[in-house]
Every structure is written in C-alpha cells, then in structure tokens.
Write a protein that holds these residues in place. Structure first.
Motif, PDB file in Angstrom:
ATOM      1  N   LEU A 148       0.884  -1.200   0.016  1.00 57.90           N
ATOM      2  CA  LEU A 148      -0.036   0.061   0.058  1.00 57.90           C
ATOM      3  C   LEU A 148       0.755   1.365   0.091  1.00 57.90           C
ATOM      4  O   LEU A 148       1.704   1.426   0.873  1.00 57.90           O
ATOM      5  CB  LEU A 148      -0.991   0.092   1.143  1.00 57.90           C
ATOM      6  CG  LEU A 148      -1.984   1.138   1.296  1.00 57.90           C
ATOM      7  CD1 LEU A 148      -3.085   0.438   0.249  1.00 57.90           C
ATOM      8  CD2 LEU A 148      -2.898   0.974   2.589  1.00 57.90           C
ATOM      9  N   PRO A 149       0.640   2.333  -1.038  1.00 57.02           N
ATOM     10  CA  PRO A 149       1.405   3.249  -0.945  1.00 57.02           C
ATOM     11  C   PRO A 149       1.467   4.564   0.200  1.00 57.02           C
ATOM     12  O   PRO A 149       0.244   4.370   0.913  1.00 57.02           O
ATOM     13  CB  PRO A 149       1.391   3.888  -2.333  1.00 57.02           C
ATOM     14  CG  PRO A 149       0.551   3.151  -3.082  1.00 57.02           C
ATOM     15  CD  PRO A 149      -0.307   2.054  -2.013  1.00 57.02           C
ATOM     16  N   ASP A 150       2.392   5.256   0.376  1.00 54.05           N
ATOM     17  CA  ASP A 150       2.156   6.308   1.187  1.00 54.05           C
ATOM     18  C   ASP A 150       1.601   7.325   0.126  1.00 54.05           C
ATOM     19  O   ASP A 150       2.124   7.919  -0.434  1.00 54.05           O
ATOM     20  CB  ASP A 150       3.739   6.772   1.847  1.00 54.05           C
ATOM     21  CG  ASP A 150       3.493   8.116   2.654  1.00 54.05           C
ATOM     22  OD1 ASP A 150       2.619   8.387   3.031  1.00 54.05           O
ATOM     23  OD2 ASP A 150       4.668   8.432   3.263  1.00 54.05           O
TER      24      ASP A 150
ATOM     25  N   ARG B 112     -15.718   0.498  10.762  1.00 48.02           N
ATOM     26  CA  ARG B 112     -14.490   1.188  10.484  1.00 48.02           C
ATOM     27  C   ARG B 112     -13.153   0.296  11.123  1.00 48.02           C
ATOM     28  O   ARG B 112     -13.434  -0.330  11.941  1.00 48.02           O
ATOM     29  CB  ARG B 112     -14.492   2.736  10.986  1.00 48.02           C
ATOM     30  CG  ARG B 112     -15.762   3.492  10.403  1.00 48.02           C
ATOM     31  CD  ARG B 112     -15.836   4.645  11.262  1.00 48.02           C
ATOM     32  NE  ARG B 112     -15.198   5.589  11.167  1.00 48.02           N
ATOM     33  CZ  ARG B 112     -14.799   6.487  10.089  1.00 48.02           C
ATOM     34  NH1 ARG B 112     -15.643   6.102   9.023  1.00 48.02           N
ATOM     35  NH2 ARG B 112     -13.870   7.078  10.174  1.00 48.02           N
ATOM     36  N   VAL B 113     -12.064   0.801  10.611  1.00 51.74           N
ATOM     37  CA  VAL B 113     -10.889   0.200  11.152  1.00 51.74           C
ATOM     38  C   VAL B 113      -9.917   1.203  11.772  1.00 51.74           C
ATOM     39  O   VAL B 113     -10.265   2.431  11.349  1.00 51.74           O
ATOM     40  CB  VAL B 113     -10.282  -0.754   9.975  1.00 51.74           C
ATOM     41  CG1 VAL B 113     -10.936  -1.863   9.577  1.00 51.74           C
ATOM     42  CG2 VAL B 113      -9.892   0.220   8.976  1.00 51.74           C
ATOM     43  N   ALA B 114      -8.875   0.827  12.392  1.00 52.85           N
ATOM     44  CA  ALA B 114      -8.147   1.925  12.864  1.00 52.85           C
ATOM     45  C   ALA B 114      -6.761   1.548  12.127  1.00 52.85           C
ATOM     46  O   ALA B 114      -6.514   0.565  11.625  1.00 52.85           O
ATOM     47  CB  ALA B 114      -7.831   1.689  14.304  1.00 52.85           C
ATOM     48  N   PRO B 115      -5.995   3.067  11.908  1.00 54.30           N
ATOM     49  CA  PRO B 115      -6.437   4.227  12.435  1.00 54.30           C
ATOM     50  C   PRO B 115      -7.497   4.604  11.618  1.00 54.30           C
ATOM     51  O   PRO B 115      -8.020   4.432  10.589  1.00 54.30           O
ATOM     52  CB  PRO B 115      -5.142   5.060  12.042  1.00 54.30           C
ATOM     53  CG  PRO B 115      -4.637   4.373  10.900  1.00 54.30           C
ATOM     54  CD  PRO B 115      -4.726   2.961  11.324  1.00 54.30           C
ATOM     55  N   ALA B 116      -8.097   5.709  12.279  1.00 52.02           N
ATOM     56  CA  ALA B 116      -9.388   6.401  11.582  1.00 52.02           C
ATOM     57  C   ALA B 116      -9.309   6.976   9.979  1.00 52.02           C
ATOM     58  O   ALA B 116     -10.125   6.448   9.292  1.00 52.02           O
ATOM     59  CB  ALA B 116     -10.242   7.444  12.351  1.00 52.02           C
ATOM     60  N   SER B 117      -8.277   7.321   9.922  1.00 48.18           N
ATOM     61  CA  SER B 117      -7.837   7.666   8.512  1.00 48.18           C
ATOM     62  C   SER B 117      -6.409   7.275   7.998  1.00 48.18           C
ATOM     63  O   SER B 117      -5.452   7.714   8.870  1.00 48.18           O
ATOM     64  CB  SER B 117      -7.762   9.515   8.516  1.00 48.18           C
ATOM     65  OG  SER B 117      -7.100   9.748   7.331  1.00 48.18           O
ATOM     66  N   LEU B 118      -6.247   6.764   6.944  1.00 51.35           N
ATOM     67  CA  LEU B 118      -5.155   6.360   6.464  1.00 51.35           C
ATOM     68  C   LEU B 118      -4.300   7.557   6.172  1.00 51.35           C
ATOM     69  O   LEU B 118      -3.094   7.463   6.578  1.00 51.35           O
ATOM     70  CB  LEU B 118      -5.368   5.535   5.301  1.00 51.35           C
ATOM     71  CG  LEU B 118      -3.931   4.943   4.495  1.00 51.35           C
ATOM     72  CD1 LEU B 118      -3.147   4.156   5.333  1.00 51.35           C
ATOM     73  CD2 LEU B 118      -4.360   4.228   3.383  1.00 51.35           C
ATOM     74  N   TYR B 119      -4.875   8.338   5.350  1.00 49.45           N
ATOM     75  CA  TYR B 119      -3.905   9.474   4.933  1.00 49.45           C
ATOM     76  C   TYR B 119      -3.345  10.660   6.190  1.00 49.45           C
ATOM     77  O   TYR B 119      -2.239  10.793   6.135  1.00 49.45           O
ATOM     78  CB  TYR B 119      -4.986  10.390   4.041  1.00 49.45           C
ATOM     79  CG  TYR B 119      -4.291  11.787   3.669  1.00 49.45           C
ATOM     80  CD1 TYR B 119      -3.351  11.840   2.879  1.00 49.45           C
ATOM     81  CD2 TYR B 119      -4.993  12.856   4.449  1.00 49.45           C
ATOM     82  CE1 TYR B 119      -2.587  13.302   2.887  1.00 49.45           C
ATOM     83  CE2 TYR B 119      -4.478  14.183   3.958  1.00 49.45           C
ATOM     84  CZ  TYR B 119      -3.395  14.272   3.269  1.00 49.45           C
ATOM     85  OH  TYR B 119      -2.656  15.595   3.096  1.00 49.45           O
ATOM     86  N   TYR B 120      -4.432  10.446   7.051  1.00 49.11           N
ATOM     87  CA  TYR B 120      -3.901  11.436   8.230  1.00 49.11           C
ATOM     88  C   TYR B 120      -3.011  10.775   8.874  1.00 49.11           C
ATOM     89  O   TYR B 120      -1.803  11.623   9.512  1.00 49.11           O
ATOM     90  CB  TYR B 120      -5.065  11.875   9.129  1.00 49.11           C
ATOM     91  CG  TYR B 120      -6.167  12.887   8.642  1.00 49.11           C
ATOM     92  CD1 TYR B 120      -5.837  13.666   7.745  1.00 49.11           C
ATOM     93  CD2 TYR B 120      -7.448  12.746   9.138  1.00 49.11           C
ATOM     94  CE1 TYR B 120      -6.772  14.775   7.188  1.00 49.11           C
ATOM     95  CE2 TYR B 120      -8.334  13.707   8.638  1.00 49.11           C
ATOM     96  CZ  TYR B 120      -7.942  14.557   7.667  1.00 49.11           C
ATOM     97  OH  TYR B 120      -9.022  15.560   7.284  1.00 49.11           O
ATOM     98  N   GLN B 121      -2.927   9.637   9.230  1.00 49.44           N
ATOM     99  CA  GLN B 121      -1.927   8.678   9.903  1.00 49.44           C
ATOM    100  C   GLN B 121      -0.720   8.828   9.050  1.00 49.44           C
ATOM    101  O   GLN B 121       0.516   8.918   9.579  1.00 49.44           O
ATOM    102  CB  GLN B 121      -2.335   7.105  10.202  1.00 49.44           C
ATOM    103  CG  GLN B 121      -1.165   6.665  10.998  1.00 49.44           C
ATOM    104  CD  GLN B 121      -1.188   7.058  12.277  1.00 49.44           C
ATOM    105  OE1 GLN B 121      -2.322   7.355  13.222  1.00 49.44           O
ATOM    106  NE2 GLN B 121      -0.136   7.324  12.771  1.00 49.44           N
ATOM    107  N   GLN B 122      -0.636   8.642   7.607  1.00 47.27           N
ATOM    108  CA  GLN B 122       0.579   8.866   7.165  1.00 47.27           C
ATOM    109  C   GLN B 122       1.191   9.991   7.020  1.00 47.27           C
ATOM    110  O   GLN B 122       2.533  10.281   7.204  1.00 47.27           O
ATOM    111  CB  GLN B 122       0.217   8.273   5.575  1.00 47.27           C
ATOM    112  CG  GLN B 122      -0.183   6.901   5.234  1.00 47.27           C
ATOM    113  CD  GLN B 122      -0.529   6.535   3.858  1.00 47.27           C
ATOM    114  OE1 GLN B 122      -1.208   7.302   3.326  1.00 47.27           O
ATOM    115  NE2 GLN B 122      -0.219   5.022   3.582  1.00 47.27           N
TER     116      GLN B 122
END
Length: 584
Positions: free
Chosen positions: A31-33, A535-545
């Motif tokens: 999965l890309p960043d 939903r899964v954690a983290p809540a947002s993939l983009y925000y976590q990245q």
C-alpha cells in the motif's frame, strides 16, 4: 467483488516503530504512502496572503473590472515567498459573463464570505453554448484549449529533456516503492525534480485486454476533417454529448492511410465509437523529487504507484522544464453561482425544478489547469455548474472545505463531476456535493497519488471513483456516497474506457456497494469500507501517513483534533449547512 483486498497494516499502537507498517506481496508491492499530496505536500500551511487590491460591487458586468485588477496584480513583483498579493472582493454581488483568468503566479482571489450574504460571483449567460465555460481558470495563457501532447501535457507546458534520459534497470519496481536503480546517476543529484516515465507498450495493453474492446456502432454529428497542421485529423461529436472528440493523424502517416483508419462501417453510415488503446497513448510521466543518490540508486519523495516492469518496456527518468508553470495561487471564501435559465419569482438564476434540462451555461466553477502547482481552493460554495465546482488538473493542489449545492445539466455522461482530479499529487478534503453523477472522481490517464478524504455525497446520481481510461494511485479515505463506489473494467463504455483505474484504495468509506477490481499486474484495496460503517483503525489512512512522515504539527494544520475525532460523522458540514440556512 474485489481484485485484491490489499496489504494488511499494523495499526499504530501495535507497531514497535510507532508508525504504520505495511506487508508486501511476493513482488514487493505494498500500500503506497499517499501523504505527499496537496499544497507543498503538507510541509507548508496554506498562507494568509496580504491584500494589495480591493474591489467593491457595482452594477453591470464585472468581467473586465475584475480581470484588469487580476492583471495589474500579476505585474507586481513576487515577494520572497513567491506571492504578489491578494485581490479582495468585498461583500456583495458580482456579475461575470466571461472567464476570469489567473495567469500569473503568486495571486490570491479572496471574498468576504461564501454564504448568500458574502461575496457572490455569478456566471451570467445561458441558452447559448458560448456560455459553457469555466467561471474562474488558473493557468498560463488565455485559452482553454485541451490540446495535449502525447505525454499528457500541452506542448508548451512541459519540456522533457531527452538528453538526460537514464533507463531504469530494475527488473520490477514495485507499487509503493520510493527507490529506483538506473543505468547511471551522472548529472542527477538530491533535490532535482524529475519525471519517471512508465511506457505503454502494445504488449502491456494486450495483457490487460484494452486492445480488444467491443465495438459500439453509432451515428455521429458535426463531423469535419482537418488536413493540415499538428492537429490534423477527424473531429466529431457523439449524439449524446456536446463534447468534441477527435482521431489524430500520425506524423508519419499518409492522409489516405489515415482516412482508411477512421472507423466507419463498410457502407459509411455508422461510426465505431470505441477507441482501442494504442501503444504510446497511455504513457505516464510521474513528477517526483530526488531525495538522495546512492551509487546508481535514487530515492524519490512520492511513491511509485504503477509497477515498472522490464517485461513491458521498463522505464526511465528525465529532467524536465516547466517554464510557464503557475504556482502559489489561491481562491478562497467566495460563493460561485451559474445562471442556467430565465429567472422566475424568487429564483434569479433559473427555475430550480428545471435544473436537469439546462446545458448552455457555465460548466465549471474553478479550473486549475494542467501546468499549475502548489495552488489551493478553500471555503468556496457553489451551485448550478454543469460539470464541476472544482476541477484540479495540475500538481499539488489542495481543495478544502468546499460545498457544492447542486448542478444544472442533464443527468448523463460528461456532466456533474462535482470534484474532479485530472492531475497528480492533489488533495480534496472536507468537501460536500449534492446531485453529483460522479461526485468524487478522476479522469483519463490520471497519474497518482491523489487523495479524497473526509468527503460526502448526498443525492448521488451515479458512482464515485476512477471513471475512465486508467487512473493510478487514488485513495478514497472516509468518503461517503449514496451510490456505489467502484474501480473496475468499464469495457467499451464511453469511447472505450477499458480499465478505469488501478492501485485504488477505499479506506473507511461508506456506500451501498463496492465494485472493485484490478487489471492483471495491478492491485486495489478495500479496507474498513462497506454499507454498515464498520471502520478500522487508524481512523484515517491519509492523516496517519501525514503524521508518520511530518509529525503532529503538520497533521494539525490539515485537520483539528476535533475534526479527526469525529471522522465519519461529518459534523463540519452540519455546521456549514446550518450557517447556510441562517443566512438565507
């Protein structure tokens, strides 16, 4: 049905590094960043640029008055941060019968509010196709031409320095990778801006079935043959669209051979709308920056989102020039409206019960053209545009906190693409639309990564997702739609869409259905998404990245702690709509 539910991730609390970790498949794909997208890749906050000019509302058409002010601002010197200043339109009503063009870097167009009592810019004119235009256009030049060179840019926008070519020698560069080995790094150094070229060979196109699309025989209209110049070819319109289509003559092709290639039936009475994919027409040129050079291996800032394979022609890197590129332009805090029909009592822009019949009026609210970079649109409300409120075709744009109240157009192809990305490294964040056909969407040959995050579609008319002719590397993160979300093979839809996209990720999205597949050699992901909001954690993939790459301060610039805590609840739009009701 899923092409592949992609790479599993450690959630943050369970990883020893304190950051996301990604599993890889046998080829190294993961999965890309996606965090490099948006204004200055999130490294800089969108600035508050000082006001240098002010206009007050007046009666009559304001096109030339506003355009002259923009042009005058464009002649001011750039400051150290790359800005000339802001044109402030004071609260009130402005009528614009043409297109406002921002064609110099460092200009901000700002209003005093996006509500009905704020700064309201009305695109005037209807019942004539000459009015089917963008209200505001950002980019070099004064024309809206869509003529592109083969690598996806207008010929005068980007120059690839062919002498700098270095072939990629990796047998396979996996999805998600940030490094490439080339024949030689001579002439390349850290900080250089490059393009990574991924060719489209006949062998690759055949492997994904896009040279075998079913024919679609149809009548066409407004046909014309152009025999001379770089744009020599056959031009036509489909019966269901006002858009111009074309088949271009190759430079080394005789006119007679070209005429034979134009796909009329044997009796000449019907035309095959399906365009089989051709080698060279689906090349991708990904703009990247070199982070480091180690021998013949370079590290790049944003990931590879389309595998580079020697089996299918390998790839190369180049230096490039973009001399006319427009940078550091913002549009903010305004309300944009399109007239679409004769006014009636209480409705000055047309009868709201007739919006599905209107065609000949303003088509786009804002167009960020191809040769733009580090631009933004924020706190904009719009209504009644035929195609989009915002179309982002450049690089590193942020479209933030925008509200599209609806469209005025037929509910059919080529319309109601509310928030559309047609460029690379762009971010659409906290945006809402009503009545979109393809409300959060990418277009043909869209080079990722691109991100839609925390967006909501209401009264959706069709699917959200990559729409046609191959978008690569798109993240839909906490996007909710009332129709299905998809990334799939569209076959001979339109003029032969083929595969709409690949390397598409739907993360914590909500929709009645997901139709997600990937072509041979591609991957798509559906994570934490479905109709029931599991939903899964983290809540947002983009925000976590973003936090993993830049830290919490950068994350706080994008979304407050309260906004992140309430992801999926869309409280920001409830407040916005309540303000709409209060100001009416």
């Amino acid at each position: 049905s899923l092409g592949l539910v992609g790479s599993e991730m450690c959630i943050r609390d369970s990883c020893s590094s304190g950051k996301l970790e990604y599993s890889k498949d046998a080829k190294g794909n993961h999965l890309p960043d996606f965090s490099q997208v948006g204004y200055h890749s999130g490294v800089q906050a969108i600035p508050r640029v000082p006001v240098k000019m002010i206009l007050e509302p007046r009666s009559g058409d304001d096109t030339q008055r506003i355009q002259k002010a923009l042009n005058k601002l464009g002649r001011l010197p750039l400051d150290g941060a790359g800005f000339r200043g802001t044109l402030l339109l004071k609260r009130g009503l402005y009528h614009v019968k043409e297109t406002l063009r921002i064609s110099q870097s460092g200009i901000v167009l700002r209003g005093e509010g996006n509500g009905p009592d704020g700064t309201v810019i009305v695109a005037t004119g209807y019942d004539d196709l000459k009015y089917q235009r963008a209200l505001i256009e950002v980019g070099p030049g004064s024309e809206s031409s869509s003529v592109h060179s083969q690598h996806g840019y207008r010929a005068d926008e980007l120059t690839i320095l062919t002498d700098s070519k270095q072939e990629i020698v990796d047998a396979y560069v996996p999805i998600g990778s940030h490094s490439i080995e080339v024949e030689s790094t001579s002439g390349y150094r850290a900080g250089d801006r490059i393009v990574v070229h991924r060719p489209s060979t006949a062998e690759w196109i055949h492997s994904i079935g896009c040279d075998q699309l079913e024919p679609r025989w149809s009548d066409i209209r407004n046909t014309r043959w152009v025999k001379k110049g770089e744009s020599a070819g056959f031009y036509y319109q489909r019966l269901d669209s006002f858009s111009d289509y074309r088949i271009l003559k190759e430079a080394n092709e005789s006119w007679d051979d070209f005429v034979k290639r134009v796909p009329f039936s044997e009796d000449g009475n019907q035309f095959d709308l399906t365009r089989q994919w051709q080698a060279g027409n689906y090349d991708f040129y990904f703009e990247r920056r070199i982070l480091s050079v180690d021998g013949n291996r370079i590290a790049i800032d944003a990931p590879i989102v389309f595998p580079i394979e020697q089996e299918f022609g390998g790839g190369a890197i180049y230096h490039f020039e973009a001399k006319n590129r427009i940078r550091e332009v913002g549009i903010e805090n305004v309300r944009l409206i399109s007239e679409f029909a004769k006014p009636i009592a209480g409705h000055p822009y047309g009868n709201p019960d007739k919006t599905s019949e209107a065609e000949a009026h303003a088509w786009h609210g804002i167009q960020l053209k191809t040769n733009t970079e580090n631009t933004w649109v924020r706190d904009v409300t719009g209504n009644y545009f035929g195609w989009s409120l915002v179309s982002a075709s450049g690089k590193r744009a942020t479209v933030q906190d925008c509200l599209n109240l609806g469209h005025a157009s037929k509910i059919t192809g080529g319309r109601r693409y509310s928030f559309m990305i047609d460029g690379q490294l762009n971010l659409v964040q906290r945006c809402l639309t009503y009545e979109g056909r393809h409300e959060f969407v990418t277009q043909a040959k869209t080079a990722g990564p691109n991100v839609f995050v925390d967006c909501l579609g209401i009264d959706s008319k069709s699917s959200a997702g990559p729409h046609h002719r191959f978008s690569v590397g798109t993240l839909f993160d906490n996007v909710k739609s009332e129709k299905l979300m998809e990334s799939r093979f569209r076959g001979n839809s339109g003029t032969g869409h083929g595969w709409a996209g690949t390397q598409t990720c739907f993360y914590n999205c909500v929709a009645p259905d997901f139709v997600v597949k990937a072509p041979p050699g591609g991957i798509s992901w559906v994570i934490g998404s479905g109709e029931d909001e599991k939903r899964v954690a983290p809540a947002s993939l983009y925000y976590q990245q973003v936090q993993d790459r830049l830290g919490k301060d950068a994350l706080d610039r994008l979304a407050t702690e309260q906004q992140r805590k309430n992801l999926g609840k869309y409280l920001w739009i409830k407040e916005r709509l309540e303000n709409e009701r209060k100001s009416e």
